[in-house]
Write a protein that holds these residues in place. Structure first.
Motif, short mmCIF file in Angstrom:
data_model
loop_
_atom_site.label_atom_id
_atom_site.label_comp_id
_atom_site.label_asym_id
_atom_site.label_seq_id
_atom_site.Cartn_x
_atom_site.Cartn_y
_atom_site.Cartn_z
N LYS A 9 0.34 8.38 5.13
CA LYS A 9 1.80 8.31 4.99
C LYS A 9 2.17 6.85 4.75
O LYS A 9 1.58 5.95 5.36
CB LYS A 9 2.50 8.78 6.26
N ILE A 10 3.13 6.62 3.89
CA ILE A 10 3.59 5.27 3.60
C ILE A 10 5.08 5.20 3.90
O ILE A 10 5.85 6.05 3.47
CB ILE A 10 3.35 4.90 2.12
N GLU A 11 5.45 4.17 4.67
CA GLU A 11 6.85 3.99 5.03
C GLU A 11 7.26 2.56 4.69
O GLU A 11 6.56 1.60 5.03
CB GLU A 11 7.03 4.22 6.53
N ASP A 12 8.39 2.42 3.99
CA ASP A 12 8.94 1.09 3.74
C ASP A 12 9.80 0.71 4.93
O ASP A 12 10.67 1.47 5.34
CB ASP A 12 9.79 1.09 2.46
N LYS A 17 5.35 -2.71 4.30
CA LYS A 17 4.84 -1.34 4.29
C LYS A 17 4.10 -1.02 5.58
O LYS A 17 3.35 -1.83 6.10
CB LYS A 17 3.88 -1.15 3.13
N ILE A 19 1.51 1.84 6.89
CA ILE A 19 0.62 2.91 6.46
C ILE A 19 0.15 3.66 7.70
O ILE A 19 -0.28 3.05 8.67
CB ILE A 19 -0.62 2.33 5.73
N GLU A 38 -6.81 3.78 -1.38
CA GLU A 38 -5.35 3.70 -1.16
C GLU A 38 -4.98 2.48 -0.33
O GLU A 38 -4.04 1.76 -0.65
CB GLU A 38 -4.85 4.97 -0.46
N PHE A 42 -2.69 -0.99 -1.43
CA PHE A 42 -1.54 -1.54 -0.71
C PHE A 42 -1.80 -2.97 -0.24
O PHE A 42 -0.89 -3.80 -0.25
CB PHE A 42 -1.14 -0.65 0.45
N GLU A 46 0.79 -5.80 -1.19
CA GLU A 46 1.65 -6.25 -0.10
C GLU A 46 1.17 -7.50 0.61
O GLU A 46 1.89 -8.03 1.44
CB GLU A 46 1.79 -5.13 0.95
N ILE A 49 -0.56 -5.72 5.60
CA ILE A 49 0.02 -4.42 5.91
C ILE A 49 -0.10 -4.14 7.40
O ILE A 49 -0.86 -4.77 8.12
CB ILE A 49 -0.62 -3.27 5.09
#
Length: 164
Positions: A9-12, A17, A19, A38, A42, A46, A49
């Protein structure tokens, strides 16, 4: 029971980010082939993370998965800002504590009943200090380690193989 990696799942969030990896059952070498690309995408986008690992009825790692985890951890020891592990077993808590020397991330274990607290913690921002050419890493457990030593450990891993 050998489910392994289930979802990513990715959330801003304002801090960047976040993860979340959901893992159930036993983690196998092949699971790393699913989620590492994946994560690396990221990391590239980014810089740093924040990672949440949710363990559901976790049964441990195969030998091949442990090797993949070690290689990934050393390759990316400086790419994670925070790591929250959510689980429900004492050995998962101990495993989380064992991981601290292998990352520059702030690492913390949360019981599954503390999931909301884990998500709140992962979203908080913290001050970061960069030092010049002879830099030292203040690891999350309080040890000061020369960055060049961590880099040499990472490079020393090479392409060694362990099969699952």
């Amino acid at each position: 029971m050998s489910l392994g990696f289930q979802e990513i799942k990715i959330e801003d969030a304002p801090a960047g980010k976040i993860i979340t990896l959901v893992i159930a059952g036993k983690l196998e070498k092949g699971d790393y082939e699913k989620f590492i690309p994946e994560l690396e995408k990221f990391i590239e986008q980014e810089n740093k993370i924040r990672l949440v690992v949710e363990l559901r009825d976790f049964q441990g790692f195969s030998a091949g998965a442990m090797w993949e985890d070690t290689k990934f951890g050393l390759k990316h020891f400086n790419d994670f800002e925070k790591l929250a592990v959510i689980g429900n077993k004492a050995w998962e808590k101990a495993m989380t504590a064992f991981a601290k020397p292998f990352t520059m991330a702030k690492v913390r274990y949360f019981d599954e009943s503390e999931r909301d607290e884990a998500m709140e913690w992962i979203k908080k921002t913290a001050m970061r200090i960069e030092v010049g050419a002879n830099s030292f890493a203040l690891l999350s457990h309080g040890y000061l380690v020369p960055v060049r030593k961590l880099l040499s450990l990472r490079e020393g891993l090479g392409e060694g193989k362990v099969t699952s």
